[in-house]
Write an enzyme that holds these catalytic residues in place. Structure first.
Site, PDB file in Angstrom:
ATOM      1  N   LYS A   1      32.131  14.289 -10.800  1.00 11.93           N
ATOM      2  CA  LYS A   1      33.050  13.432 -10.040  1.00 11.93           C
ATOM      3  C   LYS A   1      34.297  14.245  -9.689  1.00 11.93           C
ATOM      4  O   LYS A   1      35.151  14.494 -10.541  1.00 11.93           O
ATOM      5  CB  LYS A   1      33.486  12.204 -10.864  1.00 11.93           C
ATOM      6  CG  LYS A   1      34.291  11.232 -10.019  1.00 11.93           C
ATOM      7  CD  LYS A   1      35.103  10.258 -10.836  1.00 11.93           C
ATOM      8  CE  LYS A   1      36.555  10.640 -11.003  1.00 11.93           C
ATOM      9  NZ  LYS A   1      37.342  10.845  -9.781  1.00 11.93           N
TER      10      LYS A   1
ATOM     11  N   GLU B   1      41.383  19.192 -20.697  1.00 13.66           N
ATOM     12  CA  GLU B   1      42.463  20.117 -20.310  1.00 13.66           C
ATOM     13  C   GLU B   1      43.472  19.261 -19.566  1.00 13.66           C
ATOM     14  O   GLU B   1      43.174  18.722 -18.504  1.00 13.66           O
ATOM     15  CB  GLU B   1      41.900  21.235 -19.449  1.00 13.66           C
ATOM     16  CG  GLU B   1      42.794  22.477 -19.423  1.00 13.66           C
ATOM     17  CD  GLU B   1      43.930  22.360 -18.430  1.00 13.66           C
ATOM     18  OE1 GLU B   1      45.087  22.173 -18.888  1.00 13.66           O
ATOM     19  OE2 GLU B   1      43.684  22.421 -17.228  1.00 13.66           O
TER      20      GLU B   1
ATOM     21  N   CYS C   1      48.652  23.331 -13.319  1.00 17.07           N
ATOM     22  CA  CYS C   1      48.826  22.877 -14.709  1.00 17.07           C
ATOM     23  C   CYS C   1      49.734  23.844 -15.447  1.00 17.07           C
ATOM     24  O   CYS C   1      50.458  23.469 -16.362  1.00 17.07           O
ATOM     25  CB  CYS C   1      47.502  22.832 -15.459  1.00 17.07           C
ATOM     26  SG  CYS C   1      46.195  22.047 -14.560  1.00 17.07           S
TER      27      CYS C   1
ATOM     28  N   GLU D   1      56.147  16.274 -17.868  1.00 12.16           N
ATOM     29  CA  GLU D   1      55.521  17.020 -16.782  1.00 12.16           C
ATOM     30  C   GLU D   1      55.861  16.335 -15.455  1.00 12.16           C
ATOM     31  O   GLU D   1      55.637  15.138 -15.291  1.00 12.16           O
ATOM     32  CB  GLU D   1      54.001  17.049 -16.974  1.00 12.16           C
ATOM     33  CG  GLU D   1      53.307  17.926 -15.952  1.00 12.16           C
ATOM     34  CD  GLU D   1      51.819  18.076 -16.201  1.00 12.16           C
ATOM     35  OE1 GLU D   1      51.158  17.054 -16.459  1.00 12.16           O
ATOM     36  OE2 GLU D   1      51.313  19.213 -16.124  1.00 12.16           O
TER      37      GLU D   1
HETATM   38  C1  SIN Z   1      46.102  26.085 -13.294  1.00 14.13           C
HETATM   39  O1  SIN Z   1      47.250  26.053 -13.640  1.00 14.13           O
HETATM   40  O2  SIN Z   1      45.369  25.089 -13.411  1.00 14.13           O
HETATM   41  C2  SIN Z   1      45.542  27.346 -12.665  1.00 14.13           C
HETATM   42  C3  SIN Z   1      45.502  28.548 -13.426  1.00 14.13           C
HETATM   43  C4  SIN Z   1      46.677  29.445 -13.351  1.00 14.13           C
HETATM   44  O3  SIN Z   1      47.225  29.709 -12.299  1.00 14.13           O
HETATM   45  O4  SIN Z   1      47.058  29.954 -14.393  1.00 14.13           O
END
Ligand code: SIN
Length: 499
Positions: free
Chosen positions: A179, A254, A288, A389
């Site tokens: 998904k 994650e 992220c 965040e």
């Molecule tokens: C992310 O942050 O999801 C991507 C990976 C990165 O740029 O370290």
């Protein structure tokens, strides 16, 4: 070119067939740079999930028996097609997600790298062969597939994060129900077309579009799905963990980050500015791993701030397809409003605005979702902008007097994804490596830029102990089986007959 730039409706892909869902509610796929409608996604139902899971379950029986090197060969072929279509996919990615074209190319490259890396694992999938404590006995461990993998992926890396999950799942002998985020359906559609082009057996990869509340939830609760791998918010991840946990289902999560760059007073400030600007404002702060805090030694705070603001003023905001643009739009209006809301929070808590702080407007920007790169200073550790965040181009600067204080502030947030330190002092470097409580640590570089052959993920509210990418991803998608072969011809009792 074999990439559909304007699909009208993206269909589900179940058991090797593209399936329309004429009765389902349609959601527009909007280019965040200019509001253009790129296509429509139909929201699927529990019934669609069930059909996909049944197909995946059936296909898994034979897919698990395909020799792993052959499974790896499919991935090599997928990598080849990704390479051929890299530019077209990157352009489509920029159109539906907004990141600037150079970053979109980088993201497709990440999927290519992952295809080759995991393709190679088809010839390794290493377990251990160890000596037995008994004579004439062989002892080893093997990786075996978990079964059907339910993958729920985000919009900020629509092809890279999908590749982090799909490729290890496949090479290990699992089948997939996927998904993707409803904000980025076109990339998912093009990705699955590549699986189809290499002749992946039917049912091995199934694509189901839809909302987290319906499709995601049905996947988590479906007894035919053996493992859920999710990337997204901590709030949703924790909800998934609760539901799946009750069903004793394996879950890999994650989630969020509140990543910091520490700048010590011996740092190369030019380099630090490069690293901070890139990791705070790249992808409009929607990685992220994006840097959202700078923890700076008080001795160089004023100098660093001045240089950062000067650099921010030179950044060009606009449609990411324009090669000269540095910062594209954020994903949608909702995201823009959330970022805006934090401006009021920051000001009411006493943070001092150095630059930005509002929507970027004027001319072509008015039809997209743009936010100015924003820096707040004199932020203190108790403020919400220092802890939560934001997922946008917003940076908070906190001053410290020592490395100990910097590490303490870095580590006190709920999240633990990525951190960085700029220093020329080897002793400080090694202390930071040891004491920064994040899954990823950078020395003299910003907080973004993970490479696919190392584990990706974090501590505390960022994850639940699993990792995407790298060999560690295989631990998510395999069970360990320990095998003992006794060729002595007699009963040998471990721990008894040899003592
Ligand atoms: C992310 O942050 O999801 C991507 C990976 C990165 O740029 O370290």
């Amino acid at each position: 070119m074999d990439v559909t730039v304007k699909a009208t409706v993206y269909k589900n892909y179940i058991n090797g067939e593209w399936k329309a869902n004429p009765d389902g509610e349609k959601v527009a796929n909007i280019n965040p740079a200019n509001g253009e409608v790129l296509g429509y996604v139909t929201l699927s139902t529990e019934r669609d999930v069930d059909e996909a899971v049944r197909a995946a379950k059936e296909a898994q029986k034979s897919w698990a028996k395909v020799p792993a090197p052959k499974r790896g060969e499919y991935l090599f072929r997928i990598g080849e097609i990704l390479r051929e279509r890299k530019e077209a996919l990157a352009r489509l990615l920029t159109q539906e997600m907004g990141k600037v074209i150079a970053e979109a190319r980088g993201e497709v490259q990440e999927a290519i790298d992952m295809a080759y890396f995991m393709g190679g694992e088809g010839r390794r999938l290493a377990g251990q062969t160890v000596p037995s404590e008994l004579p004439d006995k062989h002892a080893m461990s093997l990786r075996v597939p978990v079964g059907v993998a339910g993958l729920i992926t985000p919009w900020n890396f629509p092809i890279a994060i999908a590749s982090w999950k799909i490729f290890p799942a496949l090479v290990a002998g699992n089948t997939v129900v996927w998904k993707p985020a409803t904000d980025t359906p076109a990339l998912a559609y093009e990705f699955v077309k590549i699986f189809e082009a290499v002749g992946l057996p039917k049912g091995v990869v199934n694509l189901v579009y839809g909302s987290g509340g319906t499709v995601g939830r049905a996947m988590v609760e479906h007894p035919g799905i053996d493992i859920i791998s999710f990337t997204g918010s901590t709030e949703v991840g924790s909800e998934i963990n609760g539901r799946a946990g009750k069903l004793l289902k394996r879950v890999s999560l994650e989630m969020g980050g509140k990543n910091a760059v520490i700048v010590m007073d011996d740092a190369d400030l030019d380099l630090a500015v490069d690293g901070i600007i890139w990791s705070a404002f790249g992808t409009a702060g929607q990685r992220c791993t994006a840097c959202s805090r700078v923890i700076v030694h008080r001795n160089v705070k004023a100098e660093l701030e001045e240089r950062l603001v000067r650099r921010v003023e030179s950044l060009k905001i606009g449609d990411g397809l324009d090669e000269s643009v540095d910062i594209g739009p954020v994903i949608n209006e909702k995201a823009l409003k959330q970022i805006e809301a934090y401006m009021d929070v920051a000001k009411s808590e006493g943070a001092v605005l150095l630059c930005g702080g509002r929507r970027a407007e004027g001319g072509a920007l008015d039809s997209g979702y743009y936010f100015e790169p924003t820096i707040f200073t004199d932020v203190t550790r108790d403020m919400r902008i220092a802890k939560e965040e934001i997922f946008g181009p917003v940076l908070s600067i906190l001053a410290v007097d020592s490395l100990d204080e910097a590490i303490e502030i870095n580590n006190e947030v709920n999240y633990g994804l990525s951190s960085a330190i700029f220093t020329r002092d080897t002793n400080q470097t090694f202390r930071a490596m040891r004491e920064l409580d994040t899954g990823i640590v950078y020395i003299n570089a910003g907080t973004t830029g993970a490479e696919i052959h190392l584990p990706f993920g974090g501590t505390k509210a960022t994850g639940n102990g699993h990792r995407d990418s790298g060999i560690a991803a295989l631990d998510v998608f395999t069970e360990w089986k320990s095998v003992y072969v006794d060729y002595s011809g007699k009963l040998q009792r471990a721990q008894i007959d040899n003592n």
